[in-house]
Design an enzyme around this catalytic site. Structure first.
Site, PDB file in Angstrom:
ATOM      1  N   HIS A  30       0.822  -1.213   0.000  1.00  0.00           N
ATOM      2  CA  HIS A  30       0.000   0.000   0.000  1.00  0.00           C
ATOM      3  C   HIS A  30       0.856   1.263   0.000  1.00  0.00           C
ATOM      4  O   HIS A  30       1.979   1.259   0.479  1.00  0.00           O
ATOM      5  CB  HIS A  30      -1.029   0.004   1.140  1.00  0.00           C
ATOM      6  CG  HIS A  30      -0.518   0.262   2.521  1.00  0.00           C
ATOM      7  ND1 HIS A  30      -0.813  -0.562   3.584  1.00  0.00           N
ATOM      8  CD2 HIS A  30       0.222   1.260   3.054  1.00  0.00           C
ATOM      9  CE1 HIS A  30      -0.261  -0.082   4.688  1.00  0.00           C
ATOM     10  NE2 HIS A  30       0.368   1.024   4.385  1.00  0.00           N
ATOM     11  N   GLU A  38      -5.079   0.796   0.097  1.00  0.00           N
ATOM     12  CA  GLU A  38      -4.866  -0.639   0.299  1.00  0.00           C
ATOM     13  C   GLU A  38      -5.030  -1.397  -1.027  1.00  0.00           C
ATOM     14  O   GLU A  38      -5.574  -0.855  -1.992  1.00  0.00           O
ATOM     15  CB  GLU A  38      -5.887  -1.159   1.317  1.00  0.00           C
ATOM     16  CG  GLU A  38      -5.776  -0.525   2.708  1.00  0.00           C
ATOM     17  CD  GLU A  38      -4.647  -1.114   3.560  1.00  0.00           C
ATOM     18  OE1 GLU A  38      -3.685  -1.680   2.999  1.00  0.00           O
ATOM     19  OE2 GLU A  38      -4.737  -1.017   4.788  1.00  0.00           O
TER      20      GLU A  38
HETATM   21  C1  GLP Z   1       1.400   3.198   7.100  1.00  0.00           C
HETATM   22  C2  GLP Z   1       1.153   4.567   6.450  1.00  0.00           C
HETATM   23  C3  GLP Z   1       1.937   4.725   5.198  1.00  0.00           C
HETATM   24  C4  GLP Z   1       3.352   4.245   5.444  1.00  0.00           C
HETATM   25  C5  GLP Z   1       3.357   2.766   5.638  1.00  0.00           C
HETATM   26  C6  GLP Z   1       4.701   2.198   6.066  1.00  0.00           C
HETATM   27  O1  GLP Z   1       0.261   2.433   7.198  1.00  0.00           O
HETATM   28  N1  GLP Z   1      -0.206   4.874   6.190  1.00  0.00           N
HETATM   29  O2  GLP Z   1       1.875   6.064   4.744  1.00  0.00           O
HETATM   30  O3  GLP Z   1       4.152   4.553   4.331  1.00  0.00           O
HETATM   31  O4  GLP Z   1       2.328   2.323   6.472  1.00  0.00           O
HETATM   32  O5  GLP Z   1       4.964   2.456   7.400  1.00  0.00           O
HETATM   33  P1  GLP Z   1       6.365   2.148   8.100  1.00  0.00           P
HETATM   34  O6  GLP Z   1       7.313   3.165   7.565  1.00  0.00           O
HETATM   35  O7  GLP Z   1       6.111   2.327   9.565  1.00  0.00           O
HETATM   36  O8  GLP Z   1       6.736   0.774   7.729  1.00  0.00           O
END
Ligand code: GLP
Length: 236
Positions: free
Chosen positions: A133, A138
């Site tokens: 995503h 999603e």
């Molecule tokens: C989240 C956010 C995203 C983000 C992703 C990865 O759900 N909505 O914008 O890029 O998941 O997050 P992380 O960097 O904590 O792995």
């Protein structure tokens, strides 16, 4: 799609911060799309450090965050909100003006129009979920989607529960920029670090564009760079 692989996260962050800071220096009025998540924490730290060191000016920048949980009361003071995250990690450390900061929410139904009104995104910073995503788009999201309220998948709720006291506390819905909103950005940088992102990166890079992997649509954008550490790039 340009792919830059780095030995480690530190080198990757150096590169990403240089790209962003150079863009701000060239265009102090730039319009930025900003991501949250664990991936961006060291990047914002580095940008805040360079801001101080190089005496930069962020007062004319306009920012549009990619997403925010729905149903969070007082997002500015709630530790789990993306408002709080942004304020803590970057906004409170630089001279960005409050009036130039934007988040999607129920009270901002015209988010895409607002972005357009200020000239569109010059740069959109993206992370990636383990299911591919981008923002909170999603798998299955339409490539034509605009900013809207969405339901989060169980996978995402579980992955993001590490920031909450329990999985139960993770909101089930969020506001997110749409895929078409993101694709209109003049430049896109996607950052991914660590083994947990390797499968998603493999699907994006090696497989055909598919709604099942939202980030795969970035192949159709003409100025996208993936910035990866060796672990996230281990399967490509
Ligand atoms: C989240 C956010 C995203 C983000 C992703 C990865 O759900 N909505 O914008 O890029 O998941 O997050 P992380 O960097 O904590 O792995």
């Amino acid at each position: 799609m340009k792919i830059l692989k780095f030995r480690d996260k530190k080198e990757a962050i150096e590169k990403a911060s240089t790209i962003i800071i150079d863009l701000i220096k060239k265009n102090p009025k730039a319009v930025l799309g900003l991501a949250t998540g664990g991936t961006m924490v060291p990047l914002y730290k580095k940008i805040a450090k360079e801001y101080k060191k190089q005496n930069l000016d962020f007062s004319k920048l306009k920012t549009f965050n990619l997403d925010e949980y729905a149903g969070i009361k007082d997002p500015l003071t709630n530790r789990n909100s993306y408002h709080y995250y942004m304020d803590k990690n970057i906004f409170s450390k630089v001279n960005i003006q409050k009036r130039n900061i934007n988040f999607p929410s129920a009270s901002e139904p015209d988010y895409d129009k607002q972005i357009k009104r200020v000239g569109g995104l010059d740069l959109c910073l993206l992370g990636i979920g383990r299911n591919g995503h981008i923002a909170f788009n999603e798998p299955g999201s339409s490539f034509k989607s605009i900013t809207r309220k969405v339901k989060l998948t169980d996978n995402t709720i579980k992955a993001n529960s590490r920031f909450f006291r329990s999985t139960k506390q993770v909101p089930r819905e969020a506001y997110t920029m749409g895929i078409s909103t993101i694709l209109k950005s003049k430049k896109i940088i996607l950052l991914a670090f660590g083994n947990k992102k390797a499968k998603a990166i493999k699907k994006v890079v090696k497989e055909k564009v598919s709604k099942r992997v939202p980030a795969s649509i970035l192949h159709k954008h003409n100025n996208t760079t993936l910035i990866l550490d060796s672990r996230a790039a281990s399967l490509i």
